[in-house]
Structures are given as structure tokens and as C-alpha cells.
Design a protein around this motif. Sequence first.
Motif, PDB file in Angstrom:
ATOM      1  N   PRO A  30      19.834  30.263  23.066  1.00 25.77           N
ATOM      2  CA  PRO A  30      18.812  31.113  22.046  1.00 25.77           C
ATOM      3  C   PRO A  30      19.756  31.641  20.953  1.00 25.77           C
ATOM      4  CG  PRO A  30      18.897  31.985  24.432  1.00 25.77           C
ATOM      5  CD  PRO A  30      19.986  30.728  24.321  1.00 25.77           C
ATOM      6  N   PRO A  31      19.198  31.418  19.535  1.00 28.10           N
ATOM      7  CA  PRO A  31      17.897  31.236  19.581  1.00 28.10           C
ATOM      8  C   PRO A  31      17.614  29.839  19.179  1.00 28.10           C
ATOM      9  CG  PRO A  31      18.751  32.152  17.524  1.00 28.10           C
ATOM     10  CD  PRO A  31      19.732  32.037  18.572  1.00 28.10           C
ATOM     11  N   LYS A  32      18.414  28.979  19.704  1.00 29.28           N
ATOM     12  CA  LYS A  32      18.250  27.341  19.441  1.00 29.28           C
ATOM     13  C   LYS A  32      17.734  26.591  20.594  1.00 29.28           C
ATOM     14  CE  LYS A  32      22.380  27.649  16.586  1.00 29.28           C
ATOM     15  NZ  LYS A  32      23.779  27.201  16.271  1.00 29.28           N
ATOM     16  N   LEU A  33      17.013  25.703  20.127  1.00 27.72           N
ATOM     17  CA  LEU A  33      16.380  24.657  21.170  1.00 27.72           C
ATOM     18  C   LEU A  33      16.126  23.343  20.765  1.00 27.72           C
ATOM     19  CD1 LEU A  33      14.377  24.087  23.647  1.00 27.72           C
ATOM     20  CD2 LEU A  33      12.386  24.480  22.061  1.00 27.72           C
ATOM     21  N   TRP A  34      16.885  22.439  21.604  1.00 26.36           N
ATOM     22  CA  TRP A  34      16.831  21.078  21.431  1.00 26.36           C
ATOM     23  C   TRP A  34      15.840  20.324  22.525  1.00 26.36           C
ATOM     24  CZ3 TRP A  34      20.830  24.157  21.279  1.00 26.36           C
ATOM     25  CH2 TRP A  34      21.769  23.998  20.066  1.00 26.36           C
ATOM     26  N   ALA A  35      15.165  19.483  22.036  1.00 18.62           N
ATOM     27  CA  ALA A  35      14.081  18.752  22.982  1.00 18.62           C
ATOM     28  C   ALA A  35      14.596  17.337  22.747  1.00 18.62           C
ATOM     29  CB  ALA A  35      12.604  18.944  22.566  1.00 18.62           C
ATOM     30  N   TYR A  36      14.667  16.579  23.803  1.00 19.28           N
ATOM     31  CA  TYR A  36      15.133  15.151  23.992  1.00 19.28           C
ATOM     32  C   TYR A  36      13.908  14.503  24.822  1.00 19.28           C
ATOM     33  CZ  TYR A  36      19.506  16.629  22.799  1.00 19.28           C
ATOM     34  OH  TYR A  36      20.908  17.482  22.036  1.00 19.28           O
ATOM     35  N   ARG A  37      13.686  13.150  24.611  1.00 21.05           N
ATOM     36  CA  ARG A  37      12.888  12.378  25.280  1.00 21.05           C
ATOM     37  C   ARG A  37      13.704  11.020  25.624  1.00 21.05           C
ATOM     38  NH1 ARG A  37       6.886  10.687  24.226  1.00 21.05           N
ATOM     39  NH2 ARG A  37       7.058  12.600  23.264  1.00 21.05           N
ATOM     40  N   LEU A  38      13.662  10.539  26.951  1.00 23.82           N
ATOM     41  CA  LEU A  38      14.293   9.156  27.309  1.00 23.82           C
ATOM     42  C   LEU A  38      13.998   8.415  26.740  1.00 23.82           C
ATOM     43  CD1 LEU A  38      16.552   8.552  29.661  1.00 23.82           C
ATOM     44  CD2 LEU A  38      14.766   8.229  31.467  1.00 23.82           C
ATOM     45  N   ALA A  39      14.728   7.398  26.459  1.00 26.88           N
ATOM     46  CA  ALA A  39      14.570   6.183  25.536  1.00 26.88           C
ATOM     47  C   ALA A  39      15.346   5.310  25.936  1.00 26.88           C
ATOM     48  CB  ALA A  39      14.726   6.458  23.876  1.00 26.88           C
ATOM     49  N   GLY A  40      14.770   4.505  27.010  1.00 25.56           N
ATOM     50  CA  GLY A  40      15.705   3.337  27.662  1.00 25.56           C
ATOM     51  C   GLY A  40      16.613   4.222  28.616  1.00 25.56           C
ATOM     52  N   ARG A  42      18.935   6.268  27.625  1.00 24.46           N
ATOM     53  CA  ARG A  42      19.750   7.534  26.719  1.00 24.46           C
ATOM     54  C   ARG A  42      18.427   8.542  26.417  1.00 24.46           C
ATOM     55  NH1 ARG A  42      24.814   6.266  23.438  1.00 24.46           N
ATOM     56  NH2 ARG A  42      25.015   8.194  23.788  1.00 24.46           N
ATOM     57  N   TYR A  43      18.888   9.653  25.946  1.00 21.39           N
ATOM     58  CA  TYR A  43      18.000  10.487  25.364  1.00 21.39           C
ATOM     59  C   TYR A  43      18.061  10.509  23.902  1.00 21.39           C
ATOM     60  CZ  TYR A  43      17.074  12.642  29.684  1.00 21.39           C
ATOM     61  OH  TYR A  43      16.604  12.973  31.206  1.00 21.39           O
ATOM     62  N   ARG A  44      16.948  10.847  23.223  1.00 20.13           N
ATOM     63  CA  ARG A  44      16.866  10.694  21.831  1.00 20.13           C
ATOM     64  C   ARG A  44      16.172  12.185  21.476  1.00 20.13           C
ATOM     65  NH1 ARG A  44      11.890   7.114  19.673  1.00 20.13           N
ATOM     66  NH2 ARG A  44      10.997   9.069  20.952  1.00 20.13           N
ATOM     67  N   GLN A  45      16.921  12.772  20.306  1.00 18.77           N
ATOM     68  CA  GLN A  45      16.469  13.971  20.249  1.00 18.77           C
ATOM     69  C   GLN A  45      15.127  14.009  19.408  1.00 18.77           C
ATOM     70  OE1 GLN A  45      19.259  16.582  18.292  1.00 18.77           O
ATOM     71  NE2 GLN A  45      17.772  17.488  17.091  1.00 18.77           N
ATOM     72  N   GLU A  46      14.039  14.868  19.924  1.00 21.98           N
ATOM     73  CA  GLU A  46      12.610  14.970  19.247  1.00 21.98           C
ATOM     74  C   GLU A  46      12.551  16.117  18.401  1.00 21.98           C
ATOM     75  OE1 GLU A  46       9.331  13.460  20.960  1.00 21.98           O
ATOM     76  OE2 GLU A  46      10.649  11.646  20.786  1.00 21.98           O
ATOM     77  N   LEU A  47      13.351  17.361  18.675  1.00 26.85           N
ATOM     78  CA  LEU A  47      13.126  18.333  18.243  1.00 26.85           C
ATOM     79  C   LEU A  47      14.260  19.249  18.185  1.00 26.85           C
ATOM     80  CD1 LEU A  47      10.532  20.367  17.160  1.00 26.85           C
ATOM     81  CD2 LEU A  47      10.847  21.451  19.327  1.00 26.85           C
ATOM     82  N   PHE A  48      14.394  19.939  17.045  1.00 26.71           N
ATOM     83  CA  PHE A  48      15.546  20.987  16.975  1.00 26.71           C
ATOM     84  C   PHE A  48      14.619  22.326  16.369  1.00 26.71           C
ATOM     85  CE2 PHE A  48      18.192  23.715  14.421  1.00 26.71           C
ATOM     86  CZ  PHE A  48      18.982  24.118  15.476  1.00 26.71           C
ATOM     87  N   ALA A  49      14.704  23.406  17.088  1.00 22.03           N
ATOM     88  CA  ALA A  49      14.073  24.564  16.469  1.00 22.03           C
ATOM     89  C   ALA A  49      15.117  25.763  16.594  1.00 22.03           C
ATOM     90  CB  ALA A  49      12.721  24.813  17.281  1.00 22.03           C
ATOM     91  N   GLU A  50      15.147  26.609  15.528  1.00 21.54           N
ATOM     92  CA  GLU A  50      15.962  27.875  15.820  1.00 21.54           C
ATOM     93  C   GLU A  50      15.267  28.866  15.115  1.00 21.54           C
ATOM     94  OE1 GLU A  50      20.288  29.162  14.239  1.00 21.54           O
ATOM     95  OE2 GLU A  50      19.468  27.141  13.348  1.00 21.54           O
ATOM     96  N   ASP A  52      12.723  32.495  15.248  1.00 20.63           N
ATOM     97  CA  ASP A  52      11.638  33.369  15.817  1.00 20.63           C
ATOM     98  C   ASP A  52      10.306  32.702  15.166  1.00 20.63           C
ATOM     99  OD1 ASP A  52      11.459  34.068  13.171  1.00 20.63           O
ATOM    100  OD2 ASP A  52      11.510  36.324  13.830  1.00 20.63           O
ATOM    101  N   ASN A  53      10.339  31.497  14.975  1.00 22.58           N
ATOM    102  CA  ASN A  53       9.224  30.457  14.252  1.00 22.58           C
ATOM    103  C   ASN A  53       8.540  29.752  15.666  1.00 22.58           C
ATOM    104  OD1 ASN A  53       8.903  31.129  11.695  1.00 22.58           O
ATOM    105  ND2 ASN A  53      10.645  30.120  11.230  1.00 22.58           N
ATOM    106  N   PRO A  54       7.589  30.102  16.320  1.00 18.41           N
ATOM    107  CA  PRO A  54       7.079  29.096  17.224  1.00 18.41           C
ATOM    108  C   PRO A  54       6.770  27.725  16.731  1.00 18.41           C
ATOM    109  CG  PRO A  54       5.427  31.089  17.143  1.00 18.41           C
ATOM    110  CD  PRO A  54       6.471  30.955  15.910  1.00 18.41           C
ATOM    111  N   VAL A  55       7.340  26.894  17.870  1.00 12.62           N
ATOM    112  CA  VAL A  55       7.062  25.317  17.839  1.00 12.62           C
ATOM    113  C   VAL A  55       6.441  24.810  18.928  1.00 12.62           C
ATOM    114  CG1 VAL A  55       9.219  25.223  16.300  1.00 12.62           C
ATOM    115  CG2 VAL A  55       9.392  25.072  18.843  1.00 12.62           C
ATOM    116  N   THR A  56       5.920  23.730  18.677  1.00  7.19           N
ATOM    117  CA  THR A  56       5.319  22.942  19.849  1.00  7.19           C
ATOM    118  C   THR A  56       6.342  21.915  20.446  1.00  7.19           C
ATOM    119  OG1 THR A  56       3.042  23.217  19.235  1.00  7.19           O
ATOM    120  CG2 THR A  56       3.201  21.578  20.702  1.00  7.19           C
ATOM    121  N   VAL A  57       6.559  22.035  21.765  1.00  9.27           N
ATOM    122  CA  VAL A  57       7.683  21.029  22.287  1.00  9.27           C
ATOM    123  C   VAL A  57       6.970  19.856  22.671  1.00  9.27           C
ATOM    124  CG1 VAL A  57       9.827  20.897  23.939  1.00  9.27           C
ATOM    125  CG2 VAL A  57       9.195  23.244  22.727  1.00  9.27           C
ATOM    126  N   PRO A  58       7.090  18.623  22.433  1.00  5.36           N
ATOM    127  CA  PRO A  58       6.614  17.425  22.807  1.00  5.36           C
ATOM    128  C   PRO A  58       7.118  17.348  24.279  1.00  5.36           C
ATOM    129  CG  PRO A  58       8.525  16.827  21.592  1.00  5.36           C
ATOM    130  CD  PRO A  58       8.463  18.375  21.571  1.00  5.36           C
TER     131      PRO A  58
END
Length: 71
Positions: A30-40, A42-50, A52-58
Amino acid sequence: MVAGQRPAERDTKMAAYAGAGAPYLWAVEPPKLWAYRLAGTRYRQELFAEGDNPVTVPGPVPVRLDPSRLC
């Protein structure tokens, strides 16, 4: 997963989750968020947010949240 962990510990955990086939992974420092998706194998970063702005996490069910409210 907590992003502030030592890099070696974080890498070990990410590799273990990838090996188990977890399709999505969030790292929170907090207040940082990293979202990753598995690609093969390894994980690939899909989102970085920091701040108080709401985001939609995939994911299979997208989630809208405010990174500053995660603890």
C-alpha cells in the motif's frame, strides 16, 4: 503476496505460484498494487497502480478497487 519482501523471497514465491499454475497474482505494498498474469511458466505484469484512484484489476472476474485502501 507482499511486494516489500526481499527480492529472492518474492522470486521464489512467484516461481512456486507459477509452478502450481495460479493464473493470476497480485503483489501489494500500500498504496501500490501490481497485477500479474501467468504466461507459460512465468508471470507477465498486467497492471501497476498507485494512490487513491480506483482501478479494475484483470482476472477471470475483474475487480475494481482503490490501491490506497489495501492493507
